[in-house]
Design an enzyme around this catalytic site. Sequence first.
Site, mmCIF file in Angstrom:
data_model
loop_
_atom_site.group_PDB
_atom_site.id
_atom_site.type_symbol
_atom_site.label_atom_id
_atom_site.label_comp_id
_atom_site.label_asym_id
_atom_site.label_seq_id
_atom_site.Cartn_x
_atom_site.Cartn_y
_atom_site.Cartn_z
ATOM 1 N N GLY A 124 -11.374 -1.618 0.939
ATOM 2 C CA GLY A 124 -10.305 -1.248 0.000
ATOM 3 C C GLY A 124 -10.639 -0.056 -0.867
ATOM 4 O O GLY A 124 -10.794 1.064 -0.381
ATOM 5 N N VAL B 183 0.827 -1.213 0.000
ATOM 6 C CA VAL B 183 0.000 0.000 0.000
ATOM 7 C C VAL B 183 0.865 1.268 0.000
ATOM 8 O O VAL B 183 0.638 2.191 -0.792
ATOM 9 C CB VAL B 183 -0.974 -0.010 1.208
ATOM 10 C CG1 VAL B 183 -1.735 1.301 1.303
ATOM 11 C CG2 VAL B 183 -1.939 -1.189 1.095
ATOM 12 N N GLY C 61 -5.723 -4.472 -2.736
ATOM 13 C CA GLY C 61 -4.838 -4.278 -3.885
ATOM 14 C C GLY C 61 -4.115 -2.952 -3.784
ATOM 15 O O GLY C 61 -4.607 -1.988 -3.199
ATOM 16 N N LYS D 98 -13.503 -4.393 10.126
ATOM 17 C CA LYS D 98 -14.224 -3.441 9.270
ATOM 18 C C LYS D 98 -15.642 -3.204 9.769
ATOM 19 O O LYS D 98 -16.147 -2.070 9.707
ATOM 20 C CB LYS D 98 -14.211 -3.962 7.835
ATOM 21 C CG LYS D 98 -12.789 -4.008 7.263
ATOM 22 C CD LYS D 98 -12.667 -4.910 6.063
ATOM 23 C CE LYS D 98 -11.232 -4.944 5.541
ATOM 24 N NZ LYS D 98 -11.039 -5.933 4.479
ATOM 25 N N GLU E 78 -10.669 6.098 4.754
ATOM 26 C CA GLU E 78 -11.472 5.429 3.718
ATOM 27 C C GLU E 78 -10.926 4.038 3.385
ATOM 28 O O GLU E 78 -11.697 3.089 3.169
ATOM 29 C CB GLU E 78 -11.464 6.313 2.455
ATOM 30 C CG GLU E 78 -12.294 5.791 1.318
ATOM 31 C CD GLU E 78 -13.790 5.756 1.618
ATOM 32 O OE1 GLU E 78 -14.403 6.817 1.682
ATOM 33 O OE2 GLU E 78 -14.337 4.652 1.777
HETATM 34 N N1 LIG Z 1 -2.613 -4.848 0.898
HETATM 35 C C1 LIG Z 1 -3.843 -4.407 0.721
HETATM 36 O O1 LIG Z 1 -4.470 -4.615 -0.330
HETATM 37 C C2 LIG Z 1 -4.526 -3.582 1.798
HETATM 38 C C3 LIG Z 1 -5.817 -3.070 1.573
HETATM 39 C C4 LIG Z 1 -6.420 -2.265 2.558
HETATM 40 C C5 LIG Z 1 -5.747 -2.031 3.739
HETATM 41 N N2 LIG Z 1 -4.505 -2.579 3.942
HETATM 42 C C6 LIG Z 1 -3.805 -2.273 5.206
HETATM 43 O O2 LIG Z 1 -2.678 -1.465 4.885
HETATM 44 C C7 LIG Z 1 -1.612 -1.749 5.798
HETATM 45 C C8 LIG Z 1 -0.363 -2.106 4.989
HETATM 46 O O3 LIG Z 1 -0.622 -3.277 4.221
HETATM 47 P P1 LIG Z 1 0.439 -3.807 3.148
HETATM 48 O O4 LIG Z 1 -0.241 -4.892 2.416
HETATM 49 O O5 LIG Z 1 1.006 -2.652 2.397
HETATM 50 O O6 LIG Z 1 1.551 -4.435 4.114
HETATM 51 P P2 LIG Z 1 3.046 -4.846 3.740
HETATM 52 O O7 LIG Z 1 3.193 -5.013 2.274
HETATM 53 O O8 LIG Z 1 3.383 -5.992 4.635
HETATM 54 O O9 LIG Z 1 3.919 -3.565 4.180
HETATM 55 C C9 LIG Z 1 4.094 -3.210 5.500
HETATM 56 C C10 LIG Z 1 5.137 -2.120 5.573
HETATM 57 O O10 LIG Z 1 5.230 -1.699 6.944
HETATM 58 C C11 LIG Z 1 6.596 -1.604 7.289
HETATM 59 N N3 LIG Z 1 6.751 -1.861 8.726
HETATM 60 C C12 LIG Z 1 6.495 -2.997 9.413
HETATM 61 N N4 LIG Z 1 6.788 -2.830 10.711
HETATM 62 C C13 LIG Z 1 7.242 -1.571 10.833
HETATM 63 C C14 LIG Z 1 7.721 -0.818 11.924
HETATM 64 N N5 LIG Z 1 7.799 -1.330 13.164
HETATM 65 N N6 LIG Z 1 8.100 0.465 11.702
HETATM 66 C C15 LIG Z 1 8.054 0.983 10.458
HETATM 67 N N7 LIG Z 1 7.602 0.316 9.384
HETATM 68 C C16 LIG Z 1 7.212 -0.955 9.582
HETATM 69 C C17 LIG Z 1 7.313 -2.659 6.468
HETATM 70 O O11 LIG Z 1 8.681 -2.293 6.401
HETATM 71 P P3 LIG Z 1 9.754 -3.133 5.538
HETATM 72 O O12 LIG Z 1 9.447 -2.754 4.103
HETATM 73 O O13 LIG Z 1 11.071 -2.654 6.011
HETATM 74 O O14 LIG Z 1 9.479 -4.584 5.817
HETATM 75 C C18 LIG Z 1 6.544 -2.544 5.151
HETATM 76 O O15 LIG Z 1 7.115 -1.550 4.339
HETATM 77 C C19 LIG Z 1 -2.099 -2.877 6.705
HETATM 78 O O16 LIG Z 1 -2.553 -2.328 7.908
HETATM 79 C C20 LIG Z 1 -3.246 -3.496 5.918
HETATM 80 O O17 LIG Z 1 -4.221 -4.069 6.754
HETATM 81 C C21 LIG Z 1 -3.881 -3.333 3.000
#
Ligand SMILES: NC(=O)c1ccc[n+]([C@@H]2O[C@H](COP(=O)([O-])OP(=O)(O)OC[C@H]3O[C@@H](n4cnc5c(N)ncnc54)[C@H](OP(=O)(O)O)[C@@H]3O)[C@@H](O)[C@H]2O)c1
Length: 328
Positions: free
Chosen positions: A133, A14, A302, A204, A128
Amino acid sequence: MGSIKVAILGFGTVGSGVYELIEAQQERLIQLTGRRVEVVAVLVEDVSRQRDVRPDVLVTDDFEDILRLPELDVVFEAIVGVEPGFTHLKKAIESGVQVVTANKELFAHKGIELRELAEECDVQVGFEATVAGGVPIIGALTQLLRMNRIVKVEAILNGTSNYMLTKMREEQMTIDEALSEAQALGYAEADPTNDIEGFDALFKVVILSELLTEVKVDWNQVRCSGISNLTSGDINHASTRGERIKHVGRLLIDEEGQVEAEVRPVSVDEAHKLYSIEGVDNGVVVTADLVGELVFQGPGAGKYPTASVMIEDLVLISKSIKKTAVSR
Ligand SMILES: NC(=O)c1ccc[n+]([C@@H]2O[C@H](COP(=O)([O-])OP(=O)(O)OC[C@H]3O[C@@H](n4cnc5c(N)ncnc54)[C@H](OP(=O)(O)O)[C@@H]3O)[C@@H](O)[C@H]2O)c1
């Protein structure tokens, strides 16, 4: 023309999507906000990994570096779990910085607290992306349905479990096969517990309930079950009746604002608006006293759908940014 300065906390799926869209959509952002939007910093856990950002973007693992940045206007938060995101967002709000989050687990647990703090500090909180999503359901409920009283919400809020249920029905997969395929396609996390045990949908539902009633949810009062115990037999049994099993989050709100909430697999027939929401899509059916039934459908997760609604939040709060930019 000054710029809107933003930091992105978390640079995974994200966070990097937010960065890329901001870089790619400057002209539209200038038209809509009157200013350039400049990503000045990114917070990650592992600073040793190479990040695909402009050389002048600060990449750090210390949030204090970000708080020290002069004239920071907005923090986008896309980390996983309640902490450290909650502590970071609290500090940002207390410093007069606007915040936009995609983190549903954090917002389900701490959303009311953050929104109250933001009101005290006269900043905005965009969330939002925490529900459904890329589907702009929060904006629709808060900005477009203010005269209406919402009496019921029924929703498919977890794309992974909806994808698995679709595959189990259409291709006779077992739940394990459907999960493996969802993981291979990047829909399910390596640890799929939140998806298949219903917790992701529960987060949610809690966020929607608190948004609609402003009352903190007692989590013990919300029945929650996921799809992990469903078998191919259950799916086939529903099919023989012309029905489909969907994982549904449901809120019923009475005239006094009392809420009944639950998250569980439900067998729905063809007449139900959630029957045809298939694959990774999310669907939200809102019933309101004046307008009747409305259906929202679209990508529930996504990189770009999620980043897109976070940037819509930025556009909405950009008016407040001008105000705080002068007073800070
Ligand atoms: N993926 C989706 O489609 C989606 C949709 C809606 C909402 N979300 C929400 O959006 C959020 C992010 O999701 P994502 O899929 O992007 O996750 P992700 O790909 O696992 O990315 C998480 C990021 O957070 C960083 N991180 C983890 N621990 C940290 C810390 N202690 N301090 C600073 N940074 C830290 C990681 O750093 P590193 O890069 O160094 O590992 C990584 O860059 C989540 O809360 C998820 O529920 C996701």
